[in-house]
Design a protein around this motif. Structure first.
Motif, mmCIF file in Angstrom:
data_model
loop_
_atom_site.group_PDB
_atom_site.id
_atom_site.type_symbol
_atom_site.label_atom_id
_atom_site.label_comp_id
_atom_site.label_asym_id
_atom_site.label_seq_id
_atom_site.Cartn_x
_atom_site.Cartn_y
_atom_site.Cartn_z
ATOM 1 N N PHE A 145 0.661 -1.668 -0.435
ATOM 2 C CA PHE A 145 0.320 0.079 -0.263
ATOM 3 C C PHE A 145 0.524 1.330 0.221
ATOM 4 O O PHE A 145 0.372 2.178 -1.066
ATOM 5 C CB PHE A 145 -0.205 -0.205 1.125
ATOM 6 N N SER A 189 -4.769 1.927 1.091
ATOM 7 C CA SER A 189 -5.678 0.868 2.398
ATOM 8 C C SER A 189 -6.847 1.342 2.482
ATOM 9 O O SER A 189 -7.722 1.186 3.413
ATOM 10 C CB SER A 189 -4.810 0.898 3.570
ATOM 11 N N ASN A 221 -7.312 -5.376 1.393
ATOM 12 C CA ASN A 221 -6.577 -5.813 1.386
ATOM 13 C C ASN A 221 -4.427 -5.808 0.470
ATOM 14 O O ASN A 221 -5.617 -5.507 -0.485
ATOM 15 C CB ASN A 221 -6.283 -7.238 2.359
ATOM 16 N N ARG A 222 -4.258 -6.585 0.720
ATOM 17 C CA ARG A 222 -3.704 -6.650 -0.330
ATOM 18 C C ARG A 222 -4.074 -7.357 -1.514
ATOM 19 O O ARG A 222 -3.384 -6.870 -2.605
ATOM 20 C CB ARG A 222 -2.117 -7.154 -0.220
#
Length: 191
Positions: free
Chosen positions: A29, A44, A49-50
């Motif tokens: 992020f 974010s 989430n990733r």
């Protein structure tokens, strides 16, 4: 999650650049925020989430690689034959060359998918959806060949593009147009 579509697009564009430049391991992020030139913590707010960032980035890459409707419209004035398929494949190469970072980012996502089942599942769904859309388009438009023709051409062009973008000196960039012609001629039947 934040709902500003322009900001989300800018963040996914930045994620594509980070993937192309630093690989999947460099995609954080923080790296996306820095590349996008936004305050720390912005990404974010847009991605849960990733994995969500990776998934949205993959979908955005496909969006960026979408053919220009004007160019496609011009090409589609021609008869639905092997020559038209060849012209479409040359347009694909042109688009990939113009969107090099997007294609390299997709290769990074594919590599990440080999290590992470959740990424593999999402990326498989995205790529399968695009492939099925291409098959349907080919058949609906009356191009020569069948489903297997499209899959074979997809695999051949994917290999050629990987070689061209990662190790261009192996085949030489001047050989690329003739190779595209040969792949189509050996894959797509006469109309």
């Amino acid at each position: 999650m934040a709902q500003n579509p322009a900001r989300r697009a800018a963040l996914t564009d930045a994620a594509i650049d980070v993937l192309a430049d630093q690989g999947a391991r460099g995609l954080t992020f923080r790296a996306v925020d820095l590349r996008a030139g936004v305050p720390a913590g912005t990404a974010s707010n847009y991605f849960a989430n990733r994995d969500d960032l990776l998934h949205q980035t993959a979908r955005h890459i496909h969006h960026r690689l979408t053919p220009d409707p004007v160019i496609i419209g011009e090409l589609l004035r021609a008869p639905r034959d092997r020559a038209l398929v060849t012209a479409l494949m040359h347009d694909l190469v042109r688009r990939i060359d113009a969107e090099r970072s997007g294609y390299l980012a997709m290769l990074e996502l594919r590599l990440e998918a080999t290590r992470r089942p959740e990424v593999r599942a999402q990326l498989t769904a995205t790529v399968r959806e695009q492939l099925e859309a291409n098959i349907a388009y080919h058949l609906d438009e009356g191009f020569p060949g069948d489903r297997e023709t499209v899959v074979t051409l997809y695999l051949a062009m994917t290999g050629l593009l990987v070689e061209h973008l990662t190790l261009p000196d192996v085949l030489g960039t001047e050989a690329l147009p003739a190779l595209v012609d040969t792949l189509v001629a050996r894959t797509v039947p006469e109309a």
